[in-house]
Motif scaffolding. Sequence first.
Motif, PDB file in Angstrom:
ATOM      1  N   MET A  70     -52.066  16.931  12.458  1.00  0.00           N
ATOM      2  CA  MET A  70     -51.019  15.916  12.537  1.00  0.00           C
ATOM      3  C   MET A  70     -51.093  15.224  13.889  1.00  0.00           C
ATOM      4  O   MET A  70     -51.357  15.864  14.906  1.00  0.00           O
ATOM      5  CB  MET A  70     -49.648  16.568  12.351  1.00  0.00           C
ATOM      6  CG  MET A  70     -48.524  15.572  12.319  1.00  0.00           C
ATOM      7  SD  MET A  70     -46.949  16.184  11.695  1.00  0.00           S
ATOM      8  CE  MET A  70     -46.795  17.766  12.404  1.00  0.00           C
ATOM      9  N   VAL A  71     -50.850  13.912  13.894  1.00  0.00           N
ATOM     10  CA  VAL A  71     -50.899  13.134  15.126  1.00  0.00           C
ATOM     11  C   VAL A  71     -49.782  12.085  15.086  1.00  0.00           C
ATOM     12  O   VAL A  71     -49.448  11.559  14.022  1.00  0.00           O
ATOM     13  CB  VAL A  71     -52.280  12.474  15.314  1.00  0.00           C
ATOM     14  CG1 VAL A  71     -52.578  11.461  14.233  1.00  0.00           C
ATOM     15  CG2 VAL A  71     -52.423  11.865  16.684  1.00  0.00           C
ATOM     16  N   MET A  72     -49.207  11.820  16.258  1.00  0.00           N
ATOM     17  CA  MET A  72     -48.192  10.775  16.372  1.00  0.00           C
ATOM     18  C   MET A  72     -48.878   9.427  16.199  1.00  0.00           C
ATOM     19  O   MET A  72     -49.787   9.084  16.949  1.00  0.00           O
ATOM     20  CB  MET A  72     -47.525  10.841  17.745  1.00  0.00           C
ATOM     21  CG  MET A  72     -46.652   9.671  18.089  1.00  0.00           C
ATOM     22  SD  MET A  72     -44.998   9.757  17.466  1.00  0.00           S
ATOM     23  CE  MET A  72     -44.305  10.981  18.526  1.00  0.00           C
ATOM     24  N   ALA A  73     -48.448   8.667  15.201  1.00  0.00           N
ATOM     25  CA  ALA A  73     -49.069   7.372  14.931  1.00  0.00           C
ATOM     26  C   ALA A  73     -48.241   6.224  15.487  1.00  0.00           C
ATOM     27  O   ALA A  73     -48.785   5.185  15.864  1.00  0.00           O
ATOM     28  CB  ALA A  73     -49.263   7.183  13.431  1.00  0.00           C
ATOM     29  N   ALA A  74     -46.932   6.399  15.525  1.00  0.00           N
ATOM     30  CA  ALA A  74     -46.056   5.352  16.048  1.00  0.00           C
ATOM     31  C   ALA A  74     -44.739   5.973  16.471  1.00  0.00           C
ATOM     32  O   ALA A  74     -44.327   7.002  15.948  1.00  0.00           O
ATOM     33  CB  ALA A  74     -45.819   4.286  14.990  1.00  0.00           C
ATOM     34  N   LYS A 117     -49.597   8.724   3.702  1.00  0.00           N
ATOM     35  CA  LYS A 117     -50.303   9.004   4.955  1.00  0.00           C
ATOM     36  C   LYS A 117     -49.488   9.765   5.992  1.00  0.00           C
ATOM     37  O   LYS A 117     -50.069  10.429   6.844  1.00  0.00           O
ATOM     38  CB  LYS A 117     -50.752   7.690   5.601  1.00  0.00           C
ATOM     39  CG  LYS A 117     -51.804   6.944   4.838  1.00  0.00           C
ATOM     40  CD  LYS A 117     -52.208   5.697   5.587  1.00  0.00           C
ATOM     41  CE  LYS A 117     -53.256   4.931   4.801  1.00  0.00           C
ATOM     42  NZ  LYS A 117     -53.644   3.707   5.492  1.00  0.00           N
ATOM     43  N   ALA A 118     -48.162   9.646   5.974  1.00  0.00           N
ATOM     44  CA  ALA A 118     -47.395  10.128   7.116  1.00  0.00           C
ATOM     45  C   ALA A 118     -46.006  10.648   6.750  1.00  0.00           C
ATOM     46  O   ALA A 118     -45.453  10.303   5.700  1.00  0.00           O
ATOM     47  CB  ALA A 118     -47.245   9.004   8.137  1.00  0.00           C
ATOM     48  N   HIS A 136     -48.762  10.977  11.354  1.00  0.00           N
ATOM     49  CA  HIS A 136     -49.857  10.908  10.385  1.00  0.00           C
ATOM     50  C   HIS A 136     -50.468  12.284  10.154  1.00  0.00           C
ATOM     51  O   HIS A 136     -50.632  13.067  11.086  1.00  0.00           O
ATOM     52  CB  HIS A 136     -50.946   9.958  10.876  1.00  0.00           C
ATOM     53  CG  HIS A 136     -50.722   8.549  10.455  1.00  0.00           C
ATOM     54  ND1 HIS A 136     -51.723   7.738  10.017  1.00  0.00           N
ATOM     55  CD2 HIS A 136     -49.601   7.800  10.404  1.00  0.00           C
ATOM     56  CE1 HIS A 136     -51.240   6.548   9.714  1.00  0.00           C
ATOM     57  NE2 HIS A 136     -49.949   6.573   9.958  1.00  0.00           N
ATOM     58  N   ILE A 137     -50.833  12.523   8.902  1.00  0.00           N
ATOM     59  CA  ILE A 137     -51.536  13.748   8.535  1.00  0.00           C
ATOM     60  C   ILE A 137     -53.023  13.404   8.450  1.00  0.00           C
ATOM     61  O   ILE A 137     -53.413  12.490   7.726  1.00  0.00           O
ATOM     62  CB  ILE A 137     -51.029  14.305   7.183  1.00  0.00           C
ATOM     63  CG1 ILE A 137     -49.527  14.566   7.257  1.00  0.00           C
ATOM     64  CG2 ILE A 137     -51.791  15.562   6.799  1.00  0.00           C
ATOM     65  CD1 ILE A 137     -49.114  15.536   8.334  1.00  0.00           C
ATOM     66  N   ILE A 138     -53.819  14.127   9.207  1.00  0.00           N
ATOM     67  CA  ILE A 138     -55.265  13.911   9.253  1.00  0.00           C
ATOM     68  C   ILE A 138     -55.947  14.961   8.383  1.00  0.00           C
ATOM     69  O   ILE A 138     -55.707  16.153   8.543  1.00  0.00           O
ATOM     70  CB  ILE A 138     -55.797  14.036  10.700  1.00  0.00           C
ATOM     71  CG1 ILE A 138     -54.994  13.168  11.665  1.00  0.00           C
ATOM     72  CG2 ILE A 138     -57.282  13.744  10.773  1.00  0.00           C
ATOM     73  CD1 ILE A 138     -55.096  11.691  11.427  1.00  0.00           C
ATOM     74  N   GLY A 139     -56.784  14.533   7.466  1.00  0.00           N
ATOM     75  CA  GLY A 139     -57.554  15.469   6.649  1.00  0.00           C
ATOM     76  C   GLY A 139     -56.860  15.877   5.355  1.00  0.00           C
ATOM     77  O   GLY A 139     -57.379  16.723   4.619  1.00  0.00           O
ATOM     78  N   ASN A 140     -55.724  15.310   5.060  1.00  0.00           N
ATOM     79  CA  ASN A 140     -55.014  15.580   3.812  1.00  0.00           C
ATOM     80  C   ASN A 140     -53.899  14.557   3.687  1.00  0.00           C
ATOM     81  O   ASN A 140     -53.893  13.565   4.417  1.00  0.00           O
ATOM     82  CB  ASN A 140     -54.474  17.011   3.775  1.00  0.00           C
ATOM     83  CG  ASN A 140     -54.614  17.624   2.385  1.00  0.00           C
ATOM     84  OD1 ASN A 140     -54.250  17.008   1.397  1.00  0.00           O
ATOM     85  ND2 ASN A 140     -55.158  18.825   2.332  1.00  0.00           N
ATOM     86  N   VAL A 146     -49.218  18.563   1.281  1.00  0.00           N
ATOM     87  CA  VAL A 146     -48.637  19.528   2.217  1.00  0.00           C
ATOM     88  C   VAL A 146     -47.319  20.045   1.667  1.00  0.00           C
ATOM     89  O   VAL A 146     -47.067  21.251   1.627  1.00  0.00           O
ATOM     90  CB  VAL A 146     -48.438  18.898   3.618  1.00  0.00           C
ATOM     91  CG1 VAL A 146     -47.641  19.812   4.518  1.00  0.00           C
ATOM     92  CG2 VAL A 146     -49.775  18.553   4.253  1.00  0.00           C
ATOM     93  N   VAL A 147     -46.461  19.130   1.208  1.00  0.00           N
ATOM     94  CA  VAL A 147     -45.155  19.517   0.670  1.00  0.00           C
ATOM     95  C   VAL A 147     -45.330  20.325  -0.613  1.00  0.00           C
ATOM     96  O   VAL A 147     -44.636  21.316  -0.832  1.00  0.00           O
ATOM     97  CB  VAL A 147     -44.271  18.276   0.446  1.00  0.00           C
ATOM     98  CG1 VAL A 147     -42.974  18.646  -0.255  1.00  0.00           C
ATOM     99  CG2 VAL A 147     -43.970  17.593   1.780  1.00  0.00           C
ATOM    100  N   GLN A 148     -46.274  19.932  -1.460  1.00  0.00           N
ATOM    101  CA  GLN A 148     -46.538  20.680  -2.693  1.00  0.00           C
ATOM    102  C   GLN A 148     -47.013  22.099  -2.371  1.00  0.00           C
ATOM    103  O   GLN A 148     -46.625  23.060  -3.040  1.00  0.00           O
ATOM    104  CB  GLN A 148     -47.577  19.964  -3.550  1.00  0.00           C
ATOM    105  CG  GLN A 148     -47.056  18.726  -4.234  1.00  0.00           C
ATOM    106  CD  GLN A 148     -48.136  17.954  -4.958  1.00  0.00           C
ATOM    107  OE1 GLN A 148     -49.118  18.536  -5.392  1.00  0.00           O
ATOM    108  NE2 GLN A 148     -47.966  16.647  -5.080  1.00  0.00           N
TER     109      GLN A 148
END
Length: 171
Positions: free
Chosen positions: A96-100, A127-128, A152-156, A161-163
């Motif tokens: 996970m990365v901060m996108a905005a 995406k996020a 943002h979720i990177i690689g998925n 993730v929630v599922q």
Amino acid sequence: MWMAVLFLALTTVLFSLLDVWYFIRAFLAVLRARLQPVVKDLLKEHSFSGLVLPHDLDFLLHMNNSRYLREADFARLSYFTRSGLFGAIHSMGAGMVMAACTIRYRRSLRLLEAFEIRTRLLCWDEKAFYVEQRFVAPRDGFVCAILLSRQHIIGNCPDKVVQTMCKRKVS
């Protein structure tokens, strides 16, 4: 004697080259989150308390703008740990990365003033995750600042993730 000098020199180098306090605070935020009850409801608000310390101040003697973002970072770390989202993201090999991020300042926080950061997940898309964080002064309940961020979720993707967390399809 030389061991003490070596230890001091190494400590000085670490504190000079790395923001050691950030890593200590992040570790403590995760530890504190793991000791608290798990938040089962992803959309439930999570509270994280803080205190304005002398190193948080700017020349006008109120909390520096960058410190709001840093404190919000610790609160998000705590929220994502307690909710199990970090665990699910890492178990899937994602990141996970901060996108905005945008923040609105409404009232200054002063030296030794307590505050709460109330974090909640607003929604997610393909995406996020979208997160709202409010800095609240406990003495009068005033919202001193509001921060909105896109993680943002990177690689998925957030849906998977929630599922994974809920072990069923979520919409």
